[in-house]
Motif scaffolding. Sequence first.
Motif, PDB file in Angstrom:
ATOM      1  N   UNK A 237       0.827  -1.217   0.000  1.00  0.00           N
ATOM      2  CA  UNK A 237       0.000   0.000   0.000  1.00  0.00           C
ATOM      3  C   UNK A 237       0.854   1.256   0.000  1.00  0.00           C
ATOM      4  N   UNK A 238       1.893   1.257   0.809  1.00  0.00           N
ATOM      5  CA  UNK A 238       2.751   2.438   0.955  1.00  0.00           C
ATOM      6  C   UNK A 238       3.473   2.765  -0.348  1.00  0.00           C
ATOM      7  N   UNK A 239       4.019   1.761  -0.989  1.00  0.00           N
ATOM      8  CA  UNK A 239       4.795   2.009  -2.202  1.00  0.00           C
ATOM      9  C   UNK A 239       3.908   2.240  -3.419  1.00  0.00           C
ATOM     10  N   UNK A 240       2.724   1.620  -3.418  1.00  0.00           N
ATOM     11  CA  UNK A 240       1.790   1.898  -4.502  1.00  0.00           C
ATOM     12  C   UNK A 240       1.339   3.354  -4.445  1.00  0.00           C
ATOM     13  N   UNK A 241       1.083   3.854  -3.243  1.00  0.00           N
ATOM     14  CA  UNK A 241       0.668   5.246  -3.088  1.00  0.00           C
ATOM     15  C   UNK A 241       1.775   6.202  -3.515  1.00  0.00           C
TER      16      UNK A 241
END
Length: 493
Positions: A237-241
Amino acid sequence: MKRFSRALASWTVTVAVLVACERTVQAQPAAPPSAGPPNIVFILVDNLGFGELGVYGGGILRGAPTPRIDRLAAEGTRLLNFNVEAQCTPSRSALMTGRFSIRSGTYAVPVGGAADGLTLWEITIAELLSGRGYATGMWGKWHLGSAESRFPTHQGFDEWFGIPRTYDEAFWPSLNQAAGLWPSSGNKQGWSPGIAPPEPLLEARKGEKATQVGVLDLDARRTMEAAITDHAVAFIQRNAAAKKPFFAYVSSSLVHMPTLPNPAFAGKTGNGDWADCLAEMDFRTGQILDAIKQAGIEDNTLVIFASDNGPEATDPWQGDSGPWRGTYFTAMEASLRAPFIIRWPGKVPAGRVSNEIVHVVDMYPTLARAGGAEVPKDRPIDGVDQLAFLLGQQENSNREGFPAYVADRLSAVKWRNWKMHLIWQVNMYDTPQRLPLPKVINLLTDLKEERDAGATSSWVGVPMTKILVDFEQSLKKYPPIKAGTPDPYVPPK
């Protein structure tokens, strides 16, 4: 090695000269698709036998359906001849380095009290992808170095949560607790943390010292898979954002012994702990797949689901090997063949099933190519680039065979649908037996490896012996690193 060579020479005396043999196919590597570097999620489950998942003939026959993993297979390509090494540490080493573990001194599961793991001279796939701008994270069992200096965050990973060694050690404190055997009671037979410290649960980030966040006991073992999944989902989630490409190495704890389900899954199937764990594995895989979809990155995320080994051999956690015979810690097909599923929407063919040979070492150059990285040129890399094959651009794998080691024993060689055993061992608890003459198996007509076809099919000794001779010559040119070698390691000139 000399004894093997003498046996091979006597067996192949009537066979044509080696120079006439067929070589491993080496197709031109494929260029990665042009949509930008893909995210890579590699879910490596622990000791899952060939016959466990529904899509491999297990599922409800093993007490629990596996709908999420089965759907993943339908959406991608499933391999029937994906091969690993015979133990956990060797397979993980081969995945990380693209080199057979005999080269790296990581050919056996380490026993406490001695230096273990990869030397820092090795270049991991995480280091290659990190050099191309990837965020890299790993969660779960590392098993490639117990010392701080060899933790994943010193081998190319930005973050890590997990244990340095293996889940067996969960027994140490927990069995003492159950029996009331503590050093303070004067007991000399029970485990003592002063003799063998409990295995720590660790969190670490690159450039920082690892922090202990717990101890591996049976309670921690039960909740380990949930924690691994939570860390992986947060990373995705963090890196996709942030729109940053990432490599997520999800080193699943299931179904390694002791095979214990999370309390939320205990009793869920009604078929015991093992089936409950299979259900939990499917659920956790679904959580990761859902995180990818919800982040809107599904089309540009390459997902691999695979096992590091064949099935457990220890009661009461035995796994199922499907049509094959044997257990891990051997060179039987049940040890070498493991589940493998790959999905990359619009790029990897959906619904495809292949019996072409692929080895875990091949993941190194394949993932490097997908991520736009180049493999090192200063050392032998045993893996071959399989991207064109996995993308469906060619029907055949770029590999026809490989030598199979069990620890430091050259035990067999595979070529196409044939295998030649040099050492015979069916179960990990059996005594390995050196064969006076190699035993040849036709894997299409003899899945249980019961009949020696050498008398009528001695011709297969030509390509098989060539594989062994070439590898023996490579080991002479590039001497393998001895187990326990400290850092810094410098290869001999």
